[in-house]
Structure formats: structure tokens, C-alpha cells
Design an enzyme around this catalytic site. Sequence first.
Site, PDB file in Angstrom:
ATOM      1  N   GLY A   1       0.815  -1.205   0.000  1.00  0.00           N
ATOM      2  CA  GLY A   1       0.000   0.000   0.000  1.00  0.00           C
ATOM      3  C   GLY A   1       0.851   1.259   0.000  1.00  0.00           C
ATOM      4  O   GLY A   1       1.916   1.308  -0.638  1.00  0.00           O
ATOM      5  N   SER A   2       0.402   2.251   0.774  1.00  0.00           N
ATOM      6  CA  SER A   2       0.992   3.592   0.704  1.00  0.00           C
ATOM      7  C   SER A   2       2.484   3.626   0.995  1.00  0.00           C
ATOM      8  O   SER A   2       3.178   4.544   0.546  1.00  0.00           O
ATOM      9  CB  SER A   2       0.275   4.520   1.675  1.00  0.00           C
ATOM     10  OG  SER A   2      -1.098   4.528   1.367  1.00  0.00           O
ATOM     11  N   THR A   3       2.989   2.697   1.774  1.00  0.00           N
ATOM     12  CA  THR A   3       4.418   2.758   2.074  1.00  0.00           C
ATOM     13  C   THR A   3       5.244   2.595   0.816  1.00  0.00           C
ATOM     14  O   THR A   3       6.388   3.056   0.754  1.00  0.00           O
ATOM     15  CB  THR A   3       4.838   1.683   3.092  1.00  0.00           C
ATOM     16  OG1 THR A   3       4.414   0.403   2.618  1.00  0.00           O
ATOM     17  CG2 THR A   3       4.237   1.944   4.465  1.00  0.00           C
TER      18      THR A   3
ATOM     19  N   LYS B   1       4.613   4.033  -1.927  1.00  0.00           N
ATOM     20  CA  LYS B   1       4.587   5.285  -2.695  1.00  0.00           C
ATOM     21  C   LYS B   1       5.968   5.953  -2.691  1.00  0.00           C
ATOM     22  O   LYS B   1       6.302   6.703  -3.602  1.00  0.00           O
ATOM     23  CB  LYS B   1       3.547   6.253  -2.114  1.00  0.00           C
ATOM     24  CG  LYS B   1       2.108   5.819  -2.393  1.00  0.00           C
ATOM     25  CD  LYS B   1       1.122   6.698  -1.657  1.00  0.00           C
ATOM     26  CE  LYS B   1      -0.306   6.169  -1.831  1.00  0.00           C
ATOM     27  NZ  LYS B   1      -1.247   6.829  -0.888  1.00  0.00           N
TER      28      LYS B   1
END
Lengths: 361, 585
Positions: free
Chosen positions: B295-297, B299
Amino acid sequence: MALAAPVAVLVVIGLGAVMSSSSVVAIRGGLDQYAIFERQLLFVAIGIAAMIVTTKIPYQAYARWAPLILMVAIGGLAATQLVGTVRGGSRSWIGIGAFTVQPSEFAKFAVVTYLAAVLARKEGYLGQFSHVALPAIGSLGVVSALVMLQPDLGTTILIVVAAFAVIVASEAPVRHVAALGLASLGGAVFLARAAPYRWQRLTAWFDSTPDILGADLQVHQAQVALGSGGLFGVGLGASRARWSYLPNAHTDFIFAIIGEETGLAGSLTVILFFVFFTVVGAVVAMRASDSFGRLLAIGLVTWLSFQAIVNIGGVVDALPITGVPLPFISVGGSAMIVNLAVVGVLLNIARSGVEPPARRS
Amino acid sequence: MPGRSTPARNLRLVIVLVGILVAWTGLGYRLVGVQALDAARWEASGSAQWVREEALPAVRGTIYDRDGIELAVTVDAVTVVADPSLVTRPRLTARLVAPVVGLKRAELVAKLAADSRFAYVARGISADTADHIERLIERHELTGLSFITEPVRTYPAGTLASQVVGFVMSDTEQGLEGLELVLDEHLTGTPGTQVIERDRFGVPIPQGMYTIEPAVQGADVVLTIDREIQYAAERYLTEALETTGAAAGTVVVQHVATGELLAVASAPGFDPNNRTEISPETVRNRAVADVYEPGSTLKVVTIAAALDEGLVTPSSRFDVPDELLIHDKVYTDTGRTGPEEMTLARIVARSSNIGTIAVQQLLGNRLHHQYLERFGLGESTTSGMPGEAPGQLQPVEQWCSTTCGPSTAIGYRVGVTPLQMAAVFATIANGGVWVQPHIVSEIIPSSGERIVTVPVQRSVISEDTARTMQLMLQGVVDSGTGTRAAVDGYTVGGKTGTTEKWMPEEVRYSATARIASFIGFAPVNDPQVVIAVVLDSPHGDVPGSSPNSLGEYPRFEFGGVSAAPVFASVAEATLHQLGVPPDGS
């Protein structure tokens, strides 16, 4: 003194073998490694003292006292049944103080002496079977029965064979000798069958597939020890079999330890000294000054020599195991003292014997 | 002597003598057979029974933490054995001894009454228990029981790092799990042999032959683990499982400059000294074995790549709608209403999906994939721990032209391990150089050269890009989604992550279960450690909290809510343990 030489050599060899073979048993029993050896040394000393005493006693005295000697022996054997202690399954020992004595050792001497005395005294009547058979069957029967009660087949056989040698050497007619011989053989077979363990030992011996962990364990381990010795042995004190592999290594199977540590050379040496002893003993008999001396000497020599044959025969797997000790060598006080005393008797017979004609040079 | 001459009488004696001599000759003949002809056979039979060739066990090496504290060590322990053939009263013996050693009475009776010569009664018992049994033996004159010492593998630190250290098979000391398994060859050593003569009872014969080839003891292993940091990681992780209701979780603490793993914690765990708690769930070293969508990590890879390629700067502005339809997929940002203009830094701090996708569109799939690869995704870090998964990174040729790039940019379609993600952040914290994370510091054989781990390094992004990233990630903690990761006295940078949990059995994402994570580093001005916290399925409202501006209550499903506080606690303990001077407020 030619008789003393082989005996001395055998006793010395025996002490060496005892020192080695008894050490492990002593340590396992919580004793000093030389404890059994030192005790044996004491017995040898007592035996030598007894030998010196019997050397001094004129052997003719035994002829006179023969019936009493036999009575004492029978009394001792009877006593084992009443107050005796059991060792190795046989009630053969009587405790006296710190020591135990084995009346059957004395009984061998008694029977031989008694028969020699009777047959020498009745020399003129030996043509009549009853004169041979009655004393023979009478004394042998009672003593054998008591020894068999212990039970001790080996000693019984020794007594019978020694007695038989006395009878053979006497003037008894051949047919009577043969009849007694057959009777003895029949008795031996009967006795062997009578006890299952004895029969098992015998059949184990005849069995071609040995049970090396059961009935044949001792014999198997004895062969292992002897074979490991090879021609010249593993060295004094270096026996492996004594480390609890060979049961009774210091008593009935001590010859295996000698064979292991000194090899064929050593074991044949022991045999040669026994042969030497036997031949000299027979010569003593031949040169005896009277019939009693002759019969007594051949009886005693046959006893000791045949006992050695039965013992070694068992160890080398040529005869069944009978549990008799090796004369002059095995650990055991009664046997050592009696054996050396017997040598004294033989020495006394030799001393009063006919000197060989001096050689002219 | 009437009628007989001396020679005639002597003939009888000679007959007796000859009889005896024949017997003696027979014995002599027989002796030659045994001692000369068949001697070799008997001697072989003798050697076979008293000469023993015996294995000398090699003592298994010790596993230490970085400070030399024992994590796994082999000690001599007392074992009670029985010779059933000597046990005279099995029932009484079992009644007395069974409760002491924790066996059922019937079980012990069966052992003691067996038709054998050997049975284990109790292995590796304490000295107290041994004393107790000895007293029972004396008081009741029990027979057939005896005591021996046996090497026993113990784990003095108990549950500490148990999934990393692993354990051995209790009988053979053969490695079964963890480092005990992968380093088995080093730890085991080489057993020696001795040739010795023994008596029938096994006692050495004093003058017997003796040759010895000594055992080579097993090598000792020093880990990079710091016991104190590991303890803190496990403690706060276990607490988090309780407060957030997460089913499982993992914490990785990696030293930035060296790649040394200071802590690798997984929960739920087990105590290797007590195997009853062992199950596939508790044994799992989740830091390397669990593959999840980050997920966002993830990014940070998209943003760092675009920065490194010079496509954007922190102040680059993007028009970010609140919804984005690509092909058949609608992307949204949590907690957004209406379009907004955002700087790159804001996109990172807010963890905007749509903003990150815009950056990915500038970057393109090919370059994006290249950076993912260089950051170490899609292949095992070869940290030295067993069961390490390579993760999943599809070759760029197979990426679809529509949603594949955008989804990957926000951390879907890529399978990673927590350790891989820790290494990604460590690269940013380390000025752009990826350092192989590793667990074994050195292997010390009983003789010969030490084997010191030299980690692989490679430059992934420029130092400037790394520094820019560090500052933007600090913004996440200072004023973004990761405020709960703040540590008193230190500057902290990091990134939150919340993904729907993929259910492999059902081939769909779970409607409710989330993987919540926070990965960060501190202090920002001179990064020392990276800490990755990943929680599996935390859930529920945070007790006693207030709603945000949109009226939403914080929920544990979010990495910023559940994982970030774990990071803060572990980071504080780690920085103190390492003696890192404070640099913030």
C-alpha cells in the site's frame, strides 16, 4: 626331589596367573586389586608347610589310619549337607572362622588311601572278586553319593578315576577291573542324566551350533582368550578376557588366561610340566618300596594329573565343563593345601623308595 | 608278592601312565588348533567384543546476540534412564516417579515393564528433580533407574527472537527451524571417533589400546540482534496485538548504515523451551515469510524515482481530483471532498493515492519498474533467515497499460515482505544506498577463520534525492498521516500504509480485514535506524478518541492509527539503547 621341581614351577606360574586374573574380580568386589592374590599367597605358604609336614610323615602310617581317614572324609562330606554353604550351585564348603574348607578335596585323598591300603593288604586274595569289589564299591559308593549330593559330578568322576587307577595298578584280575570299569561308566551316565543342568552342559558340548550367549558362553570366551593369545601371548597382565568377559577366570578357567597372556608357548609349557609331574609320579610309584606305596603313589598322581586334564579339557573345549579347579594353579585354599600336602606324601614315598641302580661311569 | 615280577607289576603302572599321557597329548593337539591354526578367528571374535569404535559427539555451537548474550546454548542436563530388565517393582516405581517427571503413571509402567534393556524416563530434567528422584530411589530401594548426562539445547532468552533463532529436534539436536536450521552445518560440528577397549560392563580397560580423533566442536554464531531492542520490539508488538485486536504482526529494526538487523519480532510467538505452544502460526518468522501488498508505504519508491529522474521537485504542484477513473477502476483518497491543488510534499504527507498516480504517469511503467527492482523488490534480501520469500514483482512487459502502473504506484499488485520494505526505507535513510539486511554478524568456528558477514551494497538513488525524501517523510510524521509515530526528543520520518487484505483462499480482497503498517526512520538529521511495523487485521475504534474534521473516528484499521504508535515506542527504546543523541523537540 625331581617331583618338587615341576610342582614348584606350576605353583609359580599359577601365582602369576592368579595375580592377573583375580585383579578384576577383586576390584569388582570392592577389594584391593591384589586381595585375592595375597590370600592365594597365604594358601601356598600354608600348603608348603603342609607339604613339609607330610614329607616327614612315613606314608605307611596312612595304611594304618586309612579307615579312620575315610570316616573323617565321610563325616566332612556329611557335614556339608548339614552346615555347608553353597557356591556356584554346589553345597561343597564348610565355614571355619574366616575360611571355608572343601571336604571333597580331602575325600579324594581318603578314597585313594583307603583303596590302596585295602588292595595292598589283600594282595593275596585279589583273585576273588569280592575282595576287590566290596571295598571299592563300598568306599566309592558312599563317598560318590555324598559328593553327588552337593552336587559335584566333576569331583565324583575324579574320585572314581583315581580309584580305578589304583585298582588297575593292583594285582586284581583284568576281568574284575573291566567289570568295575563298566559299572563306573554306567553310573556316570546315570548321574549325568539325573540332573538337567548337567545333561544340558553335556549336550551343549556335543551340540555343533554353539549358543555363545547361553550354555556355551564360558567355553566360547575361553576359546576367544586362548586364540587371542596366539603363539606367544598378549603379555603378562594384559589379558582382556579377565575384564569380566570370561566368568571364573581366576578359578576354573585360569588356564585360558595363561593361554591368552603367554600364548601357545606358555600353555604348552604348563602341559609339559604336568606331564613331567605325571611321569615322575609314575616313576615314584614304580620305585615304591611296597605295594601300598605303589598304589598310593599312582592313585595320587592319577588324581592330580587327571584333574588337570579334566580342567584343561573343559577350557579347550575338548571335554564337557565339570567345574573342577586346576591343581597348583586355580584360586582356592582347600585345593592348594591338599594338593601340596599330597605332593609331600609322594615325596615321602619317593624318599623311602628303591634307589635306582647307580650308573657306572 | 607271590608270582609276580616287578616288570609285570610295573606294566600295570605303565598302562595307567600311558592312558594319562594320551589324554595330555590330546589336549596339546587341541591347543595347537585353538592357539595356532584357528587363532586369528578367535582373536577377531575377541576384538569384536572388547574393541569399540565410538562416536564422540561434537558440542553444538552457541548462538549469541550482538553483545554475547546466549540465545541458544547446549548444556549437559540430567536424564533419567531405566533398564527395564533390572526394574523389580515397575508399578511402585511408576507411582513414585511419574508425578515428579510429569508422566502418566500408566505410561511409565509401560516403559518400565517393557521387554528391553533401555528406556528414557525423563530427559533434560533440573538438578532439583534429579535430587528428588535420587531420594526416592534411596528411600524405596528402587532398582533399574540410573542417571546420565546428555547434551540438551536450551534457549535462555525463552520467547525472545524465537522465530529467528528457531529450535532443534530434542533427541538429535538437529536444526528444525530458524537459524538453528539454516546454520545447522556450522553449528553441528564434526563428531570425532575413539577406538577404545572396554570390559563387559563398558568400563575402559586400563592397559587397552586407545586412539582418538577428537570431535570438532560446532561453530558459535553471533547475531546482529540486540537483546534489549528485540525485547522492546516484542513487548510493544504483543501489546499492540492486544489493544488493536490484530491477529498477528511483525516489527523489524534495521541499522541504517550497516544493514544489521537489531530486532526481528513476530507475534504471536512461542517459547522454544516449551514446545507445546508451537504451531505454524507461532513459528512463522513473519518479517521474511509473510508477503503482503504494502500500500501507501510503497509510494516512496514512486516519488523517489520521479525525484531522482528530475521529473518533479518537492514543490511541484499537481491538480488532484477527489476521484480518478482509469479504465474500469475508480481511485479515491481517504477523507477528501472535492478537487485540490497539492505540492509533491503534500501528496506524500497526505498520502494521496490520486496525487501519487499523477506522479507515476510522469514516470512511466518502465522506469517505475526499474526503481522497484533496484530497491530490492521481487527478490529475496538474502538476510540469512530461512523461509525468506522473494515477494512478487511482475516483469514490466506484463504490466497492462491502464491500471497496472497506477495500482503499483500506490502499493498494490506488488507482494513484499516487511523486511524488504524496511530495506527500502533504509535505502532512503542511508543516502540512497541499499544495504543488504542481515541477521548473522559472524560465525566463529572452533578452529580456523571467522566468517564475517559483509553485506552487499548498491546505490539506488542519489544522496540528494534521498535527503529530499527524508524531509518529505518527516512531514508525514510532523503534520500528515503518521503523527502518532512521533518520538519525544527526536525527529522522525516515515510513511503509513493501509491495504485491503488479500484472501488467497477466496481469491478476493477482504471487505473488512486490513494490513496496517508504518515504516520510518530516526533521527531525520542523521538516520540511525529504520523500523517497520506491520499488523495483520487490527480493527475497531480507538477508545476515548475524538472524530476528525469530517466526523470520522480514528480506527485501528489504519496504519497511522495502529502501527505508528508501535513504531514510536520501539523507536524510543531503540534510540535510547543505541545512545543516539536527541535532535528534536
